[in-house]
Enzyme design. Structure first.
Site, mmCIF file in Angstrom:
data_model
loop_
_atom_site.group_PDB
_atom_site.id
_atom_site.type_symbol
_atom_site.label_atom_id
_atom_site.label_comp_id
_atom_site.label_asym_id
_atom_site.label_seq_id
_atom_site.Cartn_x
_atom_site.Cartn_y
_atom_site.Cartn_z
ATOM 1 N N LYS A 1 0.866 -1.186 0.000
ATOM 2 C CA LYS A 1 0.000 0.000 0.000
ATOM 3 C C LYS A 1 0.893 1.223 0.000
ATOM 4 O O LYS A 1 2.034 1.158 0.469
ATOM 5 C CB LYS A 1 -0.879 0.021 1.263
ATOM 6 C CG LYS A 1 -2.126 0.842 1.100
ATOM 7 C CD LYS A 1 -3.229 0.034 0.419
ATOM 8 C CE LYS A 1 -4.419 0.862 0.080
ATOM 9 N NZ LYS A 1 -5.544 0.001 -0.334
ATOM 10 N N ASP B 1 -6.977 4.224 -4.604
ATOM 11 C CA ASP B 1 -7.642 3.999 -3.316
ATOM 12 C C ASP B 1 -8.353 5.320 -3.025
ATOM 13 O O ASP B 1 -8.593 6.110 -3.949
ATOM 14 C CB ASP B 1 -6.625 3.612 -2.234
ATOM 15 C CG ASP B 1 -7.283 3.087 -0.958
ATOM 16 O OD1 ASP B 1 -7.643 1.902 -0.909
ATOM 17 O OD2 ASP B 1 -7.469 3.867 0.009
ATOM 18 N N GLY C 1 -20.502 7.052 2.147
ATOM 19 C CA GLY C 1 -19.648 7.603 1.108
ATOM 20 C C GLY C 1 -20.439 7.854 -0.162
ATOM 21 O O GLY C 1 -21.631 7.533 -0.255
ATOM 22 N N PHE C 2 -19.765 8.476 -1.141
ATOM 23 C CA PHE C 2 -20.355 8.619 -2.471
ATOM 24 C C PHE C 2 -19.260 8.539 -3.528
ATOM 25 O O PHE C 2 -19.395 9.026 -4.644
ATOM 26 C CB PHE C 2 -21.166 9.927 -2.600
ATOM 27 C CG PHE C 2 -20.362 11.184 -2.352
ATOM 28 C CD1 PHE C 2 -19.685 11.803 -3.403
ATOM 29 C CD2 PHE C 2 -20.258 11.731 -1.081
ATOM 30 C CE1 PHE C 2 -18.934 12.949 -3.179
ATOM 31 C CE2 PHE C 2 -19.506 12.881 -0.858
ATOM 32 C CZ PHE C 2 -18.845 13.488 -1.912
ATOM 33 N N GLY C 3 -18.149 7.925 -3.175
ATOM 34 C CA GLY C 3 -17.003 7.818 -4.083
ATOM 35 C C GLY C 3 -17.125 6.615 -4.996
ATOM 36 O O GLY C 3 -18.209 6.070 -5.192
ATOM 37 N N ASN C 4 -15.996 6.222 -5.533
ATOM 38 C CA ASN C 4 -15.964 5.145 -6.517
ATOM 39 C C ASN C 4 -16.610 3.854 -6.009
ATOM 40 O O ASN C 4 -17.358 3.190 -6.725
ATOM 41 C CB ASN C 4 -14.490 4.912 -6.908
ATOM 42 C CG ASN C 4 -14.295 3.632 -7.666
ATOM 43 O OD1 ASN C 4 -13.936 2.605 -7.101
ATOM 44 N ND2 ASN C 4 -14.568 3.669 -8.958
ATOM 45 N N VAL C 5 -16.335 3.512 -4.758
ATOM 46 C CA VAL C 5 -16.818 2.240 -4.232
ATOM 47 C C VAL C 5 -18.341 2.281 -4.025
ATOM 48 O O VAL C 5 -19.062 1.371 -4.454
ATOM 49 C CB VAL C 5 -16.072 1.898 -2.918
ATOM 50 C CG1 VAL C 5 -16.640 0.652 -2.275
ATOM 51 C CG2 VAL C 5 -14.583 1.737 -3.192
ATOM 52 N N ALA C 6 -18.835 3.351 -3.400
ATOM 53 C CA ALA C 6 -20.276 3.499 -3.178
ATOM 54 C C ALA C 6 -21.012 3.568 -4.520
ATOM 55 O O ALA C 6 -22.113 3.015 -4.669
ATOM 56 C CB ALA C 6 -20.557 4.753 -2.352
ATOM 57 N N TRP C 7 -20.392 4.216 -5.492
ATOM 58 C CA TRP C 7 -20.989 4.334 -6.831
ATOM 59 C C TRP C 7 -21.215 2.952 -7.467
ATOM 60 O O TRP C 7 -22.324 2.641 -7.929
ATOM 61 C CB TRP C 7 -20.059 5.205 -7.689
ATOM 62 C CG TRP C 7 -20.331 5.216 -9.154
ATOM 63 C CD1 TRP C 7 -21.329 5.886 -9.789
ATOM 64 C CD2 TRP C 7 -19.577 4.527 -10.162
ATOM 65 N NE1 TRP C 7 -21.240 5.653 -11.149
ATOM 66 C CE2 TRP C 7 -20.179 4.830 -11.402
ATOM 67 C CE3 TRP C 7 -18.451 3.683 -10.146
ATOM 68 C CZ2 TRP C 7 -19.691 4.312 -12.606
ATOM 69 C CZ3 TRP C 7 -17.969 3.180 -11.340
ATOM 70 C CH2 TRP C 7 -18.587 3.494 -12.551
HETATM 71 O O1 2IT Z 1 -7.997 -1.625 -1.031
HETATM 72 C C1 2IT Z 1 -7.862 -2.099 -2.171
HETATM 73 O O2 2IT Z 1 -7.928 -3.309 -2.385
HETATM 74 C C2 2IT Z 1 -7.611 -1.170 -3.272
HETATM 75 N N1 2IT Z 1 -7.553 0.023 -3.028
HETATM 76 C C3 2IT Z 1 -7.389 -1.678 -4.665
HETATM 77 C C4 2IT Z 1 -5.983 -2.104 -4.852
HETATM 78 C C5 2IT Z 1 -5.625 -2.510 -6.255
HETATM 79 O O3 2IT Z 1 -4.435 -2.809 -6.457
HETATM 80 O O4 2IT Z 1 -6.473 -2.542 -7.155
#
Ligand code: 2IT
Length: 447
Positions: free
Chosen positions: A124, A164, A236-242
């Site tokens: 990370k 991320d 949230g309303f970002g990529n993941v929530a979307w």
């Molecule tokens: O927390 C995660 O798994 C991500 N942010 C995606 C990591 C990735 O390499 O696609």
């Protein structure tokens, strides 16, 4: 191995790293019993080794803002574990980023990546850069400056970052451009989450949210239930929530809440496709305000300042924002309002007290490293496509994502089934992820 003893040592060594200690403790407690049935793990001191990263890079990132002032941020890359493949994991740009946060995320990534069935190690990185209020030019200059240091640490077969929190397709584009210029290497596989026209997986933007909903489908099926008509609260309303909202609609669930740092939007009669598209506009504005949804769709979204998504009555809670975003008090409020299932889509979205409360109140609970693994899994598929110099259609990626999420769910069930027949998904995910990595570490000798 005694989890409590290892934790005491870690506490003494890394007392300031609260998030990392929290993530480590959850895994160590989960694996303690099975670890002690494997003398080869103890002999190789696997647990003492797995809690320390292979290496950590930290660096200064200096850049010039729109006013002409020099700004200085701190950049990091934590290469945690390479037992089952090259380092893989996202980059987080957020003002609260520090070593503890990135060590917790890198540690989680080891087990998550192992669960995906694909050969990826854990890493990370990121910076304490705050994208809120920044212009496009400032974002570009920051990404370029960040990459002038990071490029030496990464490569398509050594370490492959992705997005991320605070890092999406735009940032990956700017970072890839600078990588290419510095490395004089034109292999797009060095980063994932790229644009669809230059090596990006067609489904990577949706993958974390879609994968989470596929996991939820598997969990509900195992429990003899169905998603149709269920009320789902998202944070949230970002990529993941979307992505989660899109797939919820497709599967017949009803999104009743989205949220932001400023408060919650209660959604009346479920979220519409137009509102889901507007989430993208809200994100790219860099304003970080969920109130914008209620301003745009006043008849459909009711904004309350200072409240979380967990204050809205729902069947299923899906934390999609940040670590520790759901507290024990939130869990109590959810359960009192009839919530009976919580799948973490954010990494470590629930505080330990919330998880305990859910589990002791028979709420189905699954941890982020299993639920959100579809994101990194699709990154793994993107790496495969890039290495083979070909592209797959969205349907092909989606079919593979379905298969991977089903496999992850099966692994959780295999290792998490309790004597009373219920499934402890926390234990199941941690043990399944750990076994593969630990076995590889034993086979590769003392490193
Ligand atoms: O927390 C995660 O798994 C991500 N942010 C995606 C990591 C990735 O390499 O696609």
């Amino acid at each position: 191995m005694k989890a409590a003893e290892i934790m005491a040592q870690l506490q003494a060594k890394h007392a300031e790293e609260k998030e990392f200690l929290q993530a480590a403790e959850e895994v160590l407690i989960s694996i303690e019993d099975i670890y002690n049935q494997h003398p080869e793990f103890e002999k190789a001191r696997i647990v003492e080794r797995i809690v320390e990263p292979d290496r950590i890079f930290t660096f200064r990132v200096a850049w010039v803002d729109d006013k002409g002032d020099v700004q200085v941020n701190l950049g990091y890359r934590v290469q945690f574990n390479s037992a089952i493949g090259p380092y893989k994991g996202g980059l987080r740009f957020h003002p609260k980023v520090n070593l503890s946060m990135l060590k917790f995320l890198g540690f989680e990534q080891i087990f998550k990546n192992s669960l995906t069935t694909l050969p990826m190690g854990g890493a990370k990185g990121g910076a304490d850069f705050d994208p809120v209020g920044k212009s496009d030019g400032e974002i570009m200059r920051f990404c370029q400056a960040f990459m002038t240091e990071l490029w030496k640490c990464i490569g398509p077969d050594t370490d492959v970052p992705a997005g991320d929190v605070g890092v999406g397709g735009r940032e990956i584009g700017y970072m890839y451009g600078m990588y290419k210029k510095l490395a004089r290497e034109y292999n797009t596989g060095v980063l994932t989450g790229k644009g669809a026209t230059w090596g990006g997986s067609i489904l990577r933007p949706e993958a974390t949210g879609y994968g989470a909903l596929y996991f939820l489908e598997n969990l509900l099926k195992e429990a003899g239930k169905d998603i149709k008509g269920k009320k789902i609260a998202l944070s949230g309303f970002g990529n993941v929530a979307w992505g989660a909202a899109k797939k919820t609609n497709e599967l017949g669930g009803q999104v009743v809440a989205i949220s932001g740092p400023d408060g919650v939007c209660e959604i009346i009669d479920g979220i519409t496709d137009e509102m889901i598209d507007y989430m993208l506009v809200m994100r790219s504005s860099n304003r970080n305000k969920v109130q914008d949804m209620a301003d745009k769709f006043p008849a459909k979204a009711k904004f309350t300042a200072g409240k979380k998504a967990w204050s809205v009555k729902c069947d299923i809670a899906l934390p999609c924002a940040f670590q520790n975003e759901l507290s024990e008090d939130d869990a109590k409020e959810l359960v009192a309002n009839g919530c009976w299932c919580c799948c973490e889509v954010s990494n470590m979205g629930c505080q330990p007290g919330a998880i305990k409360y859910f589990q002791s109140n028979k709420v189905y609970f699954a941890p982020g490293k299993a639920v959100n693994a579809g994101g990194v899994a699709t990154s793994g598929l993107e790496m495969t496509q890039n290495a083979a110099h070909l592209g797959w259609a969205g349907e092909e990626v989606d079919a593979k994502l379905h298969f991977i999420m089903k496999s992850i769910h099966e692994a959780c069930v295999k290792y998490g089934r309790q004597a009373d027949g219920t499934i402890d998904y926390v234990k199941g995910a941690n043990i399944a992820g750990f076994m593969k990595v630990a076995t590889a570490m034993v086979e590769q000798g003392v490193l």
